[in-house]
Design a protein around this motif. Sequence first.
Motif, short mmCIF file in Angstrom:
data_model
loop_
_atom_site.label_atom_id
_atom_site.label_comp_id
_atom_site.label_asym_id
_atom_site.label_seq_id
_atom_site.Cartn_x
_atom_site.Cartn_y
_atom_site.Cartn_z
N ARG A 50 -7.29 3.95 3.33
CA ARG A 50 -6.82 2.57 3.27
C ARG A 50 -5.51 2.40 4.04
O ARG A 50 -5.34 1.44 4.81
CB ARG A 50 -6.63 2.17 1.80
CG ARG A 50 -5.99 0.81 1.55
CD ARG A 50 -5.92 0.59 0.06
NE ARG A 50 -5.02 -0.47 -0.32
CZ ARG A 50 -4.70 -0.77 -1.58
NH1 ARG A 50 -5.23 -0.04 -2.57
NH2 ARG A 50 -3.88 -1.75 -1.86
N ASP A 89 -6.09 2.80 7.85
CA ASP A 89 -6.77 1.62 8.40
C ASP A 89 -5.78 0.46 8.57
O ASP A 89 -5.76 -0.21 9.61
CB ASP A 89 -7.91 1.18 7.48
CG ASP A 89 -9.10 2.12 7.55
OD1 ASP A 89 -9.15 2.94 8.47
OD2 ASP A 89 -9.97 2.03 6.66
N GLN A 90 -4.95 0.25 7.54
CA GLN A 90 -3.96 -0.82 7.63
C GLN A 90 -2.95 -0.54 8.73
O GLN A 90 -2.56 -1.44 9.47
CB GLN A 90 -3.22 -0.98 6.29
CG GLN A 90 -4.00 -1.78 5.25
CD GLN A 90 -3.15 -2.04 4.02
OE1 GLN A 90 -3.02 -1.19 3.15
NE2 GLN A 90 -2.58 -3.22 3.95
N THR A 106 0.83 -1.21 0.00
CA THR A 106 0.00 0.00 0.00
C THR A 106 0.86 1.25 0.00
O THR A 106 0.53 2.25 -0.65
CB THR A 106 -0.95 0.00 1.21
OG1 THR A 106 -1.73 -1.19 1.20
CG2 THR A 106 -1.87 1.20 1.19
#
Length: 707
Positions: free
Chosen positions: A261, A264-265, A212
């Motif tokens: 994203r 959150d990760q 990511t």
Amino acid sequence: MQSPAAAPVHRAVATPDDSAVVKQIEKTHYPNGEEIDALSILNIAKGILDDCKSTPPTKTSEEGEGDSATLTPELQFEVYRLSVQLSYRSLEAREDVQEKTVTLFNMLSSYSWDVKVALILAAYVSSYGEYWLIAQTYRDKDQVAMGMVALLQMSDLLIDDNKKLETLFQPLHKLVKPILDLCYCIVEVKKFFLSVFASSDTRGGFPGLRATVIICSYWIIRSAVICTSYMHSLIVKDPRTTSMDGELDSLARKIQPLRNRLTDQLFKCYKTLDVIDKIEVVGRTLRTNDIDNMKVLKLLVGARDDKQTSVFDLSSEKQVSLETLKNKTVLLLISSTDDILLEKELPFLQEWYAKCDEVQRRQHAIILFPITRGQAKKWTDQSSMISKMFRVPNFYMVDDPRSIDPTVIRVLKEKFLINFQEGPPIVVAVGPSGRVVHPNALPMIWTWGSKAFPLTSQNEESLRNSETSKKVELLIKDLDDKLLEMVKEGQKSICLFGGDNKEWILRFASEAKEVANSLRVTLEMFFLGKSTDSVPKMEMIAPFLYSNKLVSESPKLSGAKMLSFWENLQRMLLSRAQYLSKKNTSVDDDEVLQGLGKLVDKSGREGWAMFIKGNHIALIGDEDVSMKTLSDFTKWKGNLERMGFEGALKDHLERVEGSPSDRPCCHLHFQHELSDEMVENIKCPECHRRLGKSTAFLCHNLMSEIA
């Protein structure tokens, strides 16, 4: 090269998917390991952006974050170099935006991901800030600024108190803020990885998080190329600039979900790291001797202060302090909330505990430790029943399973135990000093009952060494004291038999009696039904045998005793398999395991028989083999004097059965769901091949209806 005014902003290209981005960009990444403070670079860029408001400020802003920060000469040059390249690449007509982005990644190959995005943002902001600085000083009639405005064709943008400039730059303002936030997130990821590397107990990496970060870095640099193109084309009055507004909006919509994203990760990874730390604390606590067991018990049941250090006492039906268990060996009965716990395991443990002597009970305590798996309501119903059914001293339970820290469950599962959510419960023995003295003492309790004390791994090793010589005693220990005494004396031949084919049972019992009488052998016979029979079914067949004096009446075995025999047989088989697996010992030639496995297999047939003398099992056969061996007694009675009754029987039975390869393989039926680990360590008693696991459905009322 084409003039800037005629150059296209960039050629459109299809956006690659995430996996393709990761593969392509990773090939450009060759960090040299140099530590650079990316946060300081971002703070300087943020300070510039904060001063570039929607309209140029009328006075110098207060001291910002970037005012006190400085860059090394090497980094200043790098920002300048990247700024020039970014401007040049953004106006280059021969490359599409994808190629321009990859080119910039190649220039940044020696830096870590956080430094790459910090430098590229600083390079973009240096150009962005130049235009705003010119606009601000132009308002003050600064001669240099007025000359720059004339050269750069900016005069039309600065009319009407910069309202036109504000409008044209608005799409950039909307995009730069989320890009800056995303850069700060990547810096935070770097901090996380540093904390991971600092943790000695961390295993493996976080590949999802790293991927990511790469994707986010790609979109930051790609956005910088497009924003620079848009900004310069405003100045050179490229007529196509208005067509880029939609693309900038699209980028803004792309960046925000990426930020969500990544955050959150990162949050999940921090929780993972926190769990790793907790696991180390819990594991270290369970491995370390202490003054007493209070520290580990408070940790296990989720107690955090004196008000919460309590468990439910089943004998008094009251909450009591954990201090009640101080300096005792505590047995944690860990189980999922299933009916087997209530119907079988708890009654078994209650009976076992009642048989222990007073000293053993005083030195030990049992805590029911439920794993609810989201079944809190079911546990509430079960706990109410348990509190009414089991009034045993020193028997406790965790009143609220939700108070148990998930980290504790994970440690118990991964560091000490088998998968307790499949198969029977487990009993973790925690010694008086708070150290785990046995990771699962339940197999010891199954096999040796009250003689299993002390419940330690060392004592189990000693008991297992004697298991081969006393396997029959262990198997029938709960059947009847008189029968157990017969086995210990080793003077009489004993036949245990059963099944559910009434005709075969009567014929076999008659034949066995006749053969024993003709050979003048004292044979005691005991009917034990079938492993899948219900108590009423077994008790319906037994009276026919007693009335015809075909079985021994002393002792006279009840249906409940017969059922406990089959349950004990399965427990012993699982217990032996688990022990051998932990010892990394081959199960193929283990005499005890193969004998128990054969009996489990034969006990599911229409008829079966086992002849024993003392602790020696002479033979185990199904209905056909057992009957034929007896019918052929005239063929083997000549071996009686040389081999003895059991030896002659066994020799002929092996001839009837043939070689192991000729025999039908076994089918082992278990009442419990078996974990994959158990299946791995239980092999066919005949061919020694690995067993497959299948599912069968059996109505609990079926046997009573047949009866």
